[in-house]
Motif scaffolding. Structure first.
Motif, PDB file in Angstrom:
ATOM      1  N   LYS A   1      52.384  82.244  70.819  1.00  0.00           N
ATOM      2  CA  LYS A   1      51.187  83.005  71.146  1.00  0.00           C
ATOM      3  C   LYS A   1      49.970  82.101  71.088  1.00  0.00           C
ATOM      4  O   LYS A   1      49.919  81.166  70.302  1.00  0.00           O
ATOM      5  N   SER A   2      49.012  82.394  71.939  1.00  0.00           N
ATOM      6  CA  SER A   2      47.745  81.664  71.944  1.00  0.00           C
ATOM      7  C   SER A   2      46.614  82.664  72.102  1.00  0.00           C
ATOM      8  O   SER A   2      46.796  83.724  72.708  1.00  0.00           O
ATOM      9  N   GLY A   3      45.469  82.323  71.579  1.00  0.00           N
ATOM     10  CA  GLY A   3      44.271  83.126  71.786  1.00  0.00           C
ATOM     11  C   GLY A   3      43.408  82.451  72.828  1.00  0.00           C
ATOM     12  O   GLY A   3      43.110  81.263  72.720  1.00  0.00           O
ATOM     13  N   ILE A   4      43.017  83.185  73.879  1.00  0.00           N
ATOM     14  CA  ILE A   4      42.172  82.641  74.935  1.00  0.00           C
ATOM     15  C   ILE A   4      40.752  83.139  74.704  1.00  0.00           C
ATOM     16  O   ILE A   4      40.525  84.340  74.613  1.00  0.00           O
ATOM     17  N   PHE A   5      39.817  82.199  74.614  1.00  0.00           N
ATOM     18  CA  PHE A   5      38.429  82.535  74.313  1.00  0.00           C
ATOM     19  C   PHE A   5      37.499  81.971  75.366  1.00  0.00           C
ATOM     20  O   PHE A   5      37.651  80.835  75.794  1.00  0.00           O
ATOM     21  N   GLY A   6      36.543  82.774  75.748  1.00  0.00           N
ATOM     22  CA  GLY A   6      35.501  82.348  76.675  1.00  0.00           C
ATOM     23  C   GLY A   6      34.194  82.193  75.930  1.00  0.00           C
ATOM     24  O   GLY A   6      34.154  82.215  74.695  1.00  0.00           O
ATOM     25  N   PRO A   7      33.120  82.039  76.671  1.00  0.00           N
ATOM     26  CA  PRO A   7      31.802  81.871  76.052  1.00  0.00           C
ATOM     27  C   PRO A   7      31.454  83.058  75.151  1.00  0.00           C
ATOM     28  O   PRO A   7      31.733  84.207  75.489  1.00  0.00           O
ATOM     29  N   MET A   8      30.894  82.769  73.996  1.00  0.00           N
ATOM     30  CA  MET A   8      30.450  83.806  73.058  1.00  0.00           C
ATOM     31  C   MET A   8      29.365  83.222  72.174  1.00  0.00           C
ATOM     32  O   MET A   8      29.228  82.001  72.087  1.00  0.00           O
ATOM     33  N   PRO A   9      28.589  84.087  71.520  1.00  0.00           N
ATOM     34  CA  PRO A   9      27.542  83.585  70.626  1.00  0.00           C
ATOM     35  C   PRO A   9      28.124  82.709  69.520  1.00  0.00           C
ATOM     36  O   PRO A   9      29.248  82.933  69.069  1.00  0.00           O
ATOM     37  N   HIS A  10      27.365  81.717  69.096  1.00  0.00           N
ATOM     38  CA  HIS A  10      27.818  80.821  68.025  1.00  0.00           C
ATOM     39  C   HIS A  10      27.758  81.497  66.664  1.00  0.00           C
ATOM     40  O   HIS A  10      28.524  81.149  65.779  1.00  0.00           O
ATOM     41  N   SER A  11      26.849  82.438  66.500  1.00  0.00           N
ATOM     42  CA  SER A  11      26.708  83.051  65.188  1.00  0.00           C
ATOM     43  C   SER A  11      27.714  84.180  65.017  1.00  0.00           C
ATOM     44  O   SER A  11      28.132  84.814  65.969  1.00  0.00           O
ATOM     45  N   GLY A  12      28.119  84.376  63.807  1.00  0.00           N
ATOM     46  CA  GLY A  12      29.044  85.449  63.474  1.00  0.00           C
ATOM     47  C   GLY A  12      29.248  85.491  61.978  1.00  0.00           C
ATOM     48  O   GLY A  12      29.141  84.464  61.297  1.00  0.00           O
ATOM     49  N   SER A  13      29.561  86.649  61.461  1.00  0.00           N
ATOM     50  CA  SER A  13      29.649  86.790  60.011  1.00  0.00           C
ATOM     51  C   SER A  13      30.905  86.154  59.426  1.00  0.00           C
ATOM     52  O   SER A  13      30.941  85.857  58.246  1.00  0.00           O
ATOM     53  N   GLU A  14      31.925  85.911  60.228  1.00  0.00           N
ATOM     54  CA  GLU A  14      33.188  85.387  59.705  1.00  0.00           C
ATOM     55  C   GLU A  14      33.410  83.901  59.995  1.00  0.00           C
ATOM     56  O   GLU A  14      34.504  83.398  59.808  1.00  0.00           O
ATOM     57  N   LYS A  15      32.381  83.185  60.450  1.00  0.00           N
ATOM     58  CA  LYS A  15      32.574  81.781  60.825  1.00  0.00           C
ATOM     59  C   LYS A  15      32.479  80.828  59.639  1.00  0.00           C
ATOM     60  O   LYS A  15      32.868  79.668  59.756  1.00  0.00           O
ATOM     61  N   GLY A  16      31.987  81.278  58.520  1.00  0.00           N
ATOM     62  CA  GLY A  16      31.883  80.425  57.333  1.00  0.00           C
ATOM     63  C   GLY A  16      31.013  79.214  57.595  1.00  0.00           C
ATOM     64  O   GLY A  16      29.927  79.326  58.142  1.00  0.00           O
ATOM     65  N   ASP A  17      31.508  78.021  57.243  1.00  0.00           N
ATOM     66  CA  ASP A  17      30.757  76.782  57.422  1.00  0.00           C
ATOM     67  C   ASP A  17      30.949  76.179  58.811  1.00  0.00           C
ATOM     68  O   ASP A  17      30.366  75.145  59.124  1.00  0.00           O
ATOM     69  N   SER A  18      31.789  76.787  59.651  1.00  0.00           N
ATOM     70  CA  SER A  18      32.056  76.263  60.993  1.00  0.00           C
ATOM     71  C   SER A  18      30.857  76.485  61.903  1.00  0.00           C
ATOM     72  O   SER A  18      30.028  77.366  61.667  1.00  0.00           O
ATOM     73  N   GLY A  19      30.787  75.703  62.967  1.00  0.00           N
ATOM     74  CA  GLY A  19      29.683  75.812  63.909  1.00  0.00           C
ATOM     75  C   GLY A  19      29.762  77.030  64.816  1.00  0.00           C
ATOM     76  O   GLY A  19      28.772  77.451  65.381  1.00  0.00           O
ATOM     77  N   SER A  20      30.949  77.611  64.968  1.00  0.00           N
ATOM     78  CA  SER A  20      31.123  78.787  65.815  1.00  0.00           C
ATOM     79  C   SER A  20      32.353  79.562  65.366  1.00  0.00           C
ATOM     80  O   SER A  20      33.156  79.082  64.562  1.00  0.00           O
ATOM     81  N   ILE A  21      32.492  80.757  65.886  1.00  0.00           N
ATOM     82  CA  ILE A  21      33.653  81.576  65.561  1.00  0.00           C
ATOM     83  C   ILE A  21      34.925  80.910  66.067  1.00  0.00           C
ATOM     84  O   ILE A  21      35.946  80.891  65.377  1.00  0.00           O
ATOM     85  N   ILE A  22      34.873  80.321  67.264  1.00  0.00           N
ATOM     86  CA  ILE A  22      36.057  79.660  67.829  1.00  0.00           C
ATOM     87  C   ILE A  22      36.464  78.473  66.951  1.00  0.00           C
ATOM     88  O   ILE A  22      37.644  78.284  66.661  1.00  0.00           O
ATOM     89  N   ALA A  23      35.505  77.671  66.521  1.00  0.00           N
ATOM     90  CA  ALA A  23      35.805  76.529  65.653  1.00  0.00           C
ATOM     91  C   ALA A  23      36.418  76.998  64.338  1.00  0.00           C
ATOM     92  O   ALA A  23      37.325  76.358  63.798  1.00  0.00           O
ATOM     93  N   ALA A  24      35.940  78.126  63.809  1.00  0.00           N
ATOM     94  CA  ALA A  24      36.503  78.668  62.577  1.00  0.00           C
ATOM     95  C   ALA A  24      37.961  79.059  62.782  1.00  0.00           C
ATOM     96  O   ALA A  24      38.815  78.795  61.929  1.00  0.00           O
ATOM     97  N   LEU A  25      38.268  79.675  63.917  1.00  0.00           N
ATOM     98  CA  LEU A  25      39.652  80.057  64.209  1.00  0.00           C
ATOM     99  C   LEU A  25      40.542  78.833  64.398  1.00  0.00           C
ATOM    100  O   LEU A  25      41.705  78.849  63.987  1.00  0.00           O
TER     101      LEU A  25
END
Length: 64
Positions: A2-26
């Motif tokens: 399985k893979s998650g496919i992600f497109g453009p989205m805001p960089h901020s998010g409550s679950e991103k922790g110290d990562s620069g974006s939600i995608i980077a956190a995942l």
């Protein structure tokens, strides 16, 4: 696999922790499926860009 496919989205998010974006956190989260980015289409997801990414994933044997 399985893979998650992600497109453009805001960089901020409550679950991103110290990562620069939600995608980077995942991408760095243990146990998450591989992340596939749809970024060649600029600020939107297009049918052609999505189709091209699916073909790329098929060639890399990430999908059947």
């Amino acid at each position: 696999m399985k893979s998650g496919i992600f497109g453009p989205m805001p960089h901020s998010g409550s679950e991103k922790g110290d990562s620069g974006s939600i995608i980077a956190a995942l991408e760095s989260e243990a146990g998450c499926p591989p992340v596939v980015r749809l970024s060649s289409s600029g600020l939107k997801i297009t049918k052609s860009g999505f189709g091209a990414k699916l073909m790329e994933m098929k060639e890399l044997r990430r999908i059947a």
